[in-house]
Write an enzyme that holds these catalytic residues in place. Structure first.
Site, PDB file in Angstrom:
ATOM      1  N   VAL A 134       0.734  -1.130  -0.073  1.00  0.00           N
ATOM      2  CA  VAL A 134       0.189  -0.112   0.078  1.00  0.00           C
ATOM      3  C   VAL A 134       0.910   1.334  -0.150  1.00  0.00           C
ATOM      4  O   VAL A 134       1.802   1.096   0.623  1.00  0.00           O
ATOM      5  CB  VAL A 134      -0.908  -0.082   1.309  1.00  0.00           C
ATOM      6  CG1 VAL A 134      -1.895   1.221   1.330  1.00  0.00           C
ATOM      7  CG2 VAL A 134      -1.991  -1.313   1.204  1.00  0.00           C
ATOM      8  N   ILE A 138       5.706   4.681   1.507  1.00  0.00           N
ATOM      9  CA  ILE A 138       5.150   5.522   2.608  1.00  0.00           C
ATOM     10  C   ILE A 138       4.727   4.510   3.741  1.00  0.00           C
ATOM     11  O   ILE A 138       3.999   3.454   3.594  1.00  0.00           O
ATOM     12  CB  ILE A 138       3.957   6.078   2.303  1.00  0.00           C
ATOM     13  CG1 ILE A 138       3.984   7.074   0.980  1.00  0.00           C
ATOM     14  CG2 ILE A 138       3.222   7.066   3.436  1.00  0.00           C
ATOM     15  CD1 ILE A 138       2.726   7.879   0.513  1.00  0.00           C
ATOM     16  N   GLU A 192       0.920   1.955 -17.295  1.00  0.00           N
ATOM     17  CA  GLU A 192       1.325   0.557 -17.972  1.00  0.00           C
ATOM     18  C   GLU A 192       0.654   0.585 -19.248  1.00  0.00           C
ATOM     19  O   GLU A 192      -0.528   1.478 -19.416  1.00  0.00           O
ATOM     20  CB  GLU A 192       0.766  -0.546 -17.052  1.00  0.00           C
ATOM     21  CG  GLU A 192       1.473  -0.562 -15.709  1.00  0.00           C
ATOM     22  CD  GLU A 192       1.021  -1.996 -14.845  1.00  0.00           C
ATOM     23  OE1 GLU A 192       1.107  -2.971 -15.458  1.00  0.00           O
ATOM     24  OE2 GLU A 192       0.666  -1.486 -13.722  1.00  0.00           O
ATOM     25  N   LYS A 207      -5.884  -1.583  -2.261  1.00  0.00           N
ATOM     26  CA  LYS A 207      -5.236  -0.688  -1.351  1.00  0.00           C
ATOM     27  C   LYS A 207      -6.250  -0.250  -0.074  1.00  0.00           C
ATOM     28  O   LYS A 207      -5.829  -0.321   1.009  1.00  0.00           O
ATOM     29  CB  LYS A 207      -4.244   0.446  -1.861  1.00  0.00           C
ATOM     30  CG  LYS A 207      -3.000   0.003  -2.639  1.00  0.00           C
ATOM     31  CD  LYS A 207      -2.513   1.160  -3.493  1.00  0.00           C
ATOM     32  CE  LYS A 207      -1.677   0.631  -4.439  1.00  0.00           C
ATOM     33  NZ  LYS A 207      -1.177   1.736  -5.403  1.00  0.00           N
TER      34      LYS A 207
END
Lengths: 428, 428
Positions: A134, A138, A192, A207
């Site tokens: 996730v 961070i 992508e 997430k």
């Protein structure tokens, strides 16, 4: 240094993140020991193609047989950076059951099978850590599961997809339209070849499921998360947002309410003074509200080779220390509650609605009546001063249940005076 | 639940934070066990005044004899929330040596005696945790010591004092001057009766010392940190900052450079687009840069009863789990390097200098020559169009060593054309 303990590591996958992990463990190897009490050695790396030349990687470590890693008794830590459900699920499950500690960056897998993987970890008394799954680099999972553990967390709200945040930043700051901004993101490698998972909010939804499970101590699966992407956001919406002092961000949001958990991903208008509004480009940030701590926010790079490797290696060092101290498996599945998931139709949101209507007297009254009939209160109306037969009408609602709004819109679409519902964007 | 283990806790201090901790442990007691594997029970609380009536606190727990806590064999966790060097230092040291785990919020003590306390913790194989000592409820110590451990951290920069951030916010947003804003902060309870430690940057300096030690793995004491407060900031500085697209914040900053560690606290002009610029009122935020993760930021409440208690209780729950798993003392003193501390005179900074000069031809040239003679490059000049005999001159320098600037200023002060050096503020 005397009395050196060396812990052997198996790496599953050598793509972008895997390469980052390989580099970072190499770069930090000398210090690892001082920090954790043991040296790390990557013993084997699982790859698809043994023949591909990989600059800077010791070719002798490569294998295309995953059992060589899972069945190697010397390997105590398995790092999974392949992504996808299978074969990762089988590999991780077997590794955990065999007592190997696993560090994974696999959000797809954890969002759907987190419980099963933790069960396997418990069976093997192993650590199962996934800070990297996730928001990349961070720190968010450890803060949720440890630092903020004294709180009852009631809201998590974040920008957890860098691709879409980059696109929205370009639309806001450089006046690009969605297609142009997506092309730019693809050119820079942020998007992508198939951008669906990013632009439709699926990546962010996974997430949200993982964060909500960690924060609310009750399982939230990806399938419990309502998702809506940013493909319909137009330059006109951006202009209105600016006019109203807002920005538009793809927000993943989860709330622990007294009548169930709400979890969703959708574009939202948020006040430009909100801390999340200043999160630009491909940066991510997660806003957490707890009953004791109040508002907190965690900001940084949500993707990329080294930022993601930073999170993986942080987990690996934690596992290393736990191995040295013989206390792996200490922090396991913590979703000991079984809270209901609220139907998305029952979630309340404020809405920004932009529509094309006939430019004639009585139109606003007729439209307002339809909203009123469906219990939708109007907070704000902007009507373009047009001389043409059609006019643009922008309506801001108060917080209303999703199904009431949908019902009102269904009725509006049938009215001859409404030629198009152009945008429906939630407002924070 | 069967097989309940209860861990006994001693609380040193029952002021604002102590009361918050008492409340929060009570509020969470049922869930604690599911999260950590053990229940918590506060057995004794050290207070000064046994007779004071304390709403909602079990009077039977109170004692004014600290040895009753430290010598109680049943107590496994000691929470120190008294503050100050002594007697906290003696109490914590004895507790740790006796094998009791200690959670502390005492920045003064840790900034100066961190090493000694960790040595005592090692002797007792005990945990010594202090998330609450820096930036209150914001998780920052655990992220630095664990989550970001795979990084070489080269810069930490933060707003770590809520009182001064509130004052600066009021000066910026409401046009107050320093005295007025301080009075408002005192009225709201943000500033103490003696605000020196806050407004002179001492409180922030202690936090910088603790963060730098954790991040750079080399001891930085409070006495190594240069500190300068916000008392000299004027409305004129605020106006210039706005004009230049900046805000002024009291910044604690530490850098790990190739020729030593730099550590300081001083007001800085920072670009209003910098993430720290949007940190308003009494909020805190810490910006961390690591070689792998890049830029990260941690934001939240830096003080207050429950935010600080959130950090203390997070640590307590971690210790609880470590006791259950028999692995306390796992994460100890990690400053295994001995890096030099750079003399502040050798630190490079950019400067904003506001001065009152004679309004006559040749003045700018004369002043520019003095700067040039001391190797100070000028990047920007703003000269007020004045008709009076005096004019205000504002100079922006490039990054120069502190001592070069000080030398130039000494010379300028002696010049008859310079009547006053009104402000010297560093720029990020």
């Amino acid at each position: 240094m005397t009395d050196t303990k060396t812990i052997k590591v198996g790496l599953l996958g050598l793509g972008t993140v895997g390469t980052g992990v390989y580099k970072l463990i190499g770069r930090r190897s000398e210090e690892m020991q001082q920090k954790t009490g043991a040296a790390l050695e990557i013993k084997k790396i699982l790859v698809h193609n043994m023949k591909k030349v990989r600059q800077g990687v010791d070719q002798n470590l490569l294998t295309d047989q995953w059992k060589e890693i899972i069945e190697d008794d010397e390997i105590q830590i398995v790092i999974e950076v392949m992504g996808g459900i299978e074969p990762a699920k089988t590999m991780i499950t077997e590794a955990l059951k065999a007592g190997k500690n696993v560090v994974s960056a696999n959000k797809d897998l954890i969002a759907e099978y987190g419980k099963e993987l933790y069960d396997a970890a418990k069976e093997g008394s192993a650590d199962f850590l996934f800070e990297a799954a996730v928001a990349g680099g961070i720190p968010i999972i450890r803060p949720l599961k440890q630092c903020l553990e004294g709180n009852q967390i009631d809201e998590i709200m974040g920008i957890v997809n860098g691709t879409t945040n980059y696109i929205l930043t370009k639309m806001f700051e450089d006046g690009m339209d969605f297609t142009e901004a997506l092309a730019k993101a693809t050119e820079l490698g942020y998007a992508e070849a198939d951008p669906t998972a990013d632009v439709e909010g699926l990546d962010a939804g996974r997430k949200v499921a993982i964060m909500a499970t960690s924060a609310f101590h009750s399982q939230v699966k990806f399938s419990d998360v309502y998702t809506e992407g940013i493909t319909k956001i137009t330059a006109a919406d951006v202009n209105y947002a600016k006019e109203m002092g807002n920005v538009i961000k793809l927000i993943g949001i989860a709330r622990n309410t007294s009548n169930g958990i709400e979890a969703g991903v959708y574009p939202m208008m948020i006040d430009k003074k909100h801390p999340l509004a200043t999160v630009r480009d491909s940066f991510n940030a997660v806003f957490v509200h707890g009953d004791a701590v109040g508002d907190t926010m965690f900001y940084g790079r949500g993707a990329g080779e080294l930022p993601t490797a930073s999170a993986v290696v942080g987990d690996v060092m934690d596992v290393t220390r736990n191995i040295v101290w013989n206390c792996t498996g200490r922090i396991g599945w913590s979703a000991y509650k079984e809270l209901p998931i609220k139907e998305f139709a029952d979630v309340k949101n404020r809405f920004f609605i932009r529509m094309q209507v006939s430019n004639e007297p009585g139109v606003l009254a007729a439209i307002a009546k339809v909203f009123g009939d469906h219990k939708v209160s109007i907070e704000r109306v902007i009507q373009e001063q047009a001389k043409a037969a059609k006019a643009e009408l922008v309506i801001g609602t108060s917080a209303v249940k999703e199904y009431h709004l949908q019902d009102a819109l269904e009725e509006l679409k049938e009215m001859p005076i409404v030629s198009e519902i152009s945008s429906i964007i939630r407002e924070y």
